[in-house]
Design a protein around this motif. Structure first.
Motif, mmCIF file in Angstrom:
data_model
loop_
_atom_site.group_PDB
_atom_site.id
_atom_site.type_symbol
_atom_site.label_atom_id
_atom_site.label_comp_id
_atom_site.label_asym_id
_atom_site.label_seq_id
_atom_site.Cartn_x
_atom_site.Cartn_y
_atom_site.Cartn_z
ATOM 1 N N MET A 214 0.821 -1.208 0.000
ATOM 2 C CA MET A 214 0.000 0.000 0.000
ATOM 3 C C MET A 214 0.856 1.260 0.000
ATOM 4 N N LYS A 215 1.924 1.269 0.793
ATOM 5 C CA LYS A 215 2.742 2.477 0.891
ATOM 6 C C LYS A 215 3.358 2.841 -0.457
ATOM 7 N N ASP A 216 3.671 1.818 -1.276
ATOM 8 C CA ASP A 216 4.287 2.085 -2.574
ATOM 9 C C ASP A 216 3.261 2.478 -3.630
ATOM 10 N N ARG A 217 2.021 2.074 -3.435
ATOM 11 C CA ARG A 217 0.970 2.538 -4.343
ATOM 12 C C ARG A 217 0.531 3.956 -3.975
ATOM 13 N N ALA A 218 0.559 4.256 -2.672
ATOM 14 C CA ALA A 218 0.049 5.544 -2.199
ATOM 15 C C ALA A 218 1.005 6.691 -2.491
ATOM 16 N N LEU A 219 2.261 6.527 -2.099
ATOM 17 C CA LEU A 219 3.272 7.572 -2.295
ATOM 18 C C LEU A 219 4.553 6.928 -2.789
ATOM 19 N N ASN A 220 4.797 7.081 -4.068
ATOM 20 C CA ASN A 220 5.974 6.507 -4.715
ATOM 21 C C ASN A 220 6.717 7.617 -5.460
ATOM 22 N N PRO A 221 7.881 7.331 -6.024
ATOM 23 C CA PRO A 221 8.634 8.401 -6.699
ATOM 24 C C PRO A 221 7.853 9.141 -7.777
ATOM 25 N N ASP A 222 7.034 8.429 -8.541
ATOM 26 C CA ASP A 222 6.257 9.101 -9.587
ATOM 27 C C ASP A 222 5.275 10.098 -8.981
ATOM 28 N N ARG A 223 4.656 9.714 -7.884
ATOM 29 C CA ARG A 223 3.685 10.617 -7.264
ATOM 30 C C ARG A 223 4.370 11.796 -6.586
#
Length: 375
Positions: free
Chosen positions: A7-16
């Motif tokens: 979830m953490k990588d879908r929520a706030l990742n480098p692209d975002r």
């Protein structure tokens, strides 16, 4: 098989993070998007979700070339024209905008600018629900926050109206306690329970369920009063009632069943549970069935209960909804269910002995034994 992305990588990742930087720079050319993106992205791998939100909010603050109300205005101008234009596909919004309200809570908790901060949170919540940020204000300035929450109940945007309930919940998940009496926001719920939006009434029900942990009789009285007022549709009030009393219903609390129209003392005969096998492996389907009969037409709310029964172990229970139905006089009601035996959260399963029982209108019936074996 590909592994599920956390979830953490879908929520706030480098692209975002990069997208946040671009949007901020478009609103404020003095915002160094490249520096912001590189600094936040470098820290992401070691951070869990809430820490990522806080880290991103802090760097928003560090990179904004303005402060105070001008900074708040910049953050709001960085938002896309609408939540839909931003890509939001639910009322809850997009995690990409969670740092924005976290920034407001961290850097605009000032008594001279509360009106601007509250207005910013209301503007942000359609992009990502700001209830966690509101908790900071509720703790520091409870009376002012309660007062503005009253105005939110009349907002034209259902997501802001929902914020008035959700942010004030006594036991808001993943958030800090505000330390206020659990019934503090009941006057707001009196306004919101007849709302036209299910997003709002779901929050009202969840809020009541929080209150019911310690003041169940107050919740019963409130639901009874709302029923008498006639402001909400029968369907919506039935939904709120079931959801508000969900935990109490699982616990077999008789007054909750009575309020939902299910007599705890009804003369219901339950046949012994029938299982296809007595031994299962994790991942198997536990198929079971039983027959219910009654001498008169009888509404029933049926749950099933899995209990670990190994000697020397804590008797952890999983209580799950099976059906709501009406037994017709003299006609057996057949119930059948296949429950997947998998570990999840607090109801983790392991090899050992278990009991399976039916709970009808809050009354437990004799259990059947089965085992989970290694393999």
């Amino acid at each position: 098989m590909t592994s599920q992305v956390p979830m953490k990588d879908r929520a706030l990742n480098p692209d975002r993070i990069a997208r946040i930087g671009r949007e901020m720079q478009e609103a404020c050319p003095g915002f160094d998007a490249a520096s912001f993106t590189s600094q936040v992205t470098a820290d992401l791998p070691r951070l869990e979700l809430k820490a990522r939100i806080a880290r991103t909010a802090e760097d928003l603050h560090q990179h904004l070339p303005v402060t105070g109300p001008a900074a708040l205005d910049t953050v709001l101008r960085s938002l896309p024209a609408t939540p839909e234009a931003a890509g939001a596909d639910s009322d809850f919004g997009l995690y990409i905008y969670a740092p924005h309200s976290a920034y407001v809570a961290a850097h605009h908790l000032h008594p001279d600018h509360l009106d601007q901060a509250f207005a910013a949170l209301a503007a942000l919540t359609p992009y990502f629900s700001a209830e966690d940020a509101v908790r900071t204000f509720l703790t520091a300035y409870p009376q002012q926050t309660l007062a503005v929450a009253v105005t939110w109940t009349a907002d034209s945007d259902h997501r802001v109206r929902r914020l008035a309930s959700e942010a004030l919940r006594p036991h808001l998940p993943w958030s800090v306690s505000a330390g206020l009496p659990v019934n503090t926001a009941l006057p707001l719920l009196d306004i919101l329970y007849a709302d036209s939006s299910r997003f709002v009434t779901t929050s009202v029900a969840n809020h009541l369920r929080d209150i019911a942990r310690t003041l169940p009789d107050l919740v019963l009285a409130t639901l009874t009063r709302w029923r008498a007022e006639g402001r909400a549709t029968n369907t919506e009030l039935a939904f709120i009632t079931r959801e508000a009393l969900k935990t109490r219903l699982k616990n077999g609390w008789a007054p909750a069943y009575t309020l939902t129209g299910h007599d705890p003392q009804a003369a219901v005969n339950v046949s012994p549970l029938r299982l296809a096998h007595t031994e299962y492996r994790l991942g198997d389907g536990l198929a079971f069935e039983a027959d219910l009969t009654a001498p008169t037409d009888t509404p029933v709310h049926v749950m099933y209960v899995l209990t670990r029964s190994n000697p020397g172990t804590t008797a952890a229970e999983k209580v799950a909804h099976l059906t709501r139905a009406t037994i017709r006089a003299g006609i057996p009601l057949n119930l059948a269910k296949t429950h997947r035996l998998k570990s999840a959260g607090t109801a983790a399963l392991a090899p050992g002995s278990y009991h399976l029982a039916l709970q009808v209108n809050g009354r437990r019936h004799p259990p059947t034994l089965f085992r989970i074996i290694n393999g």
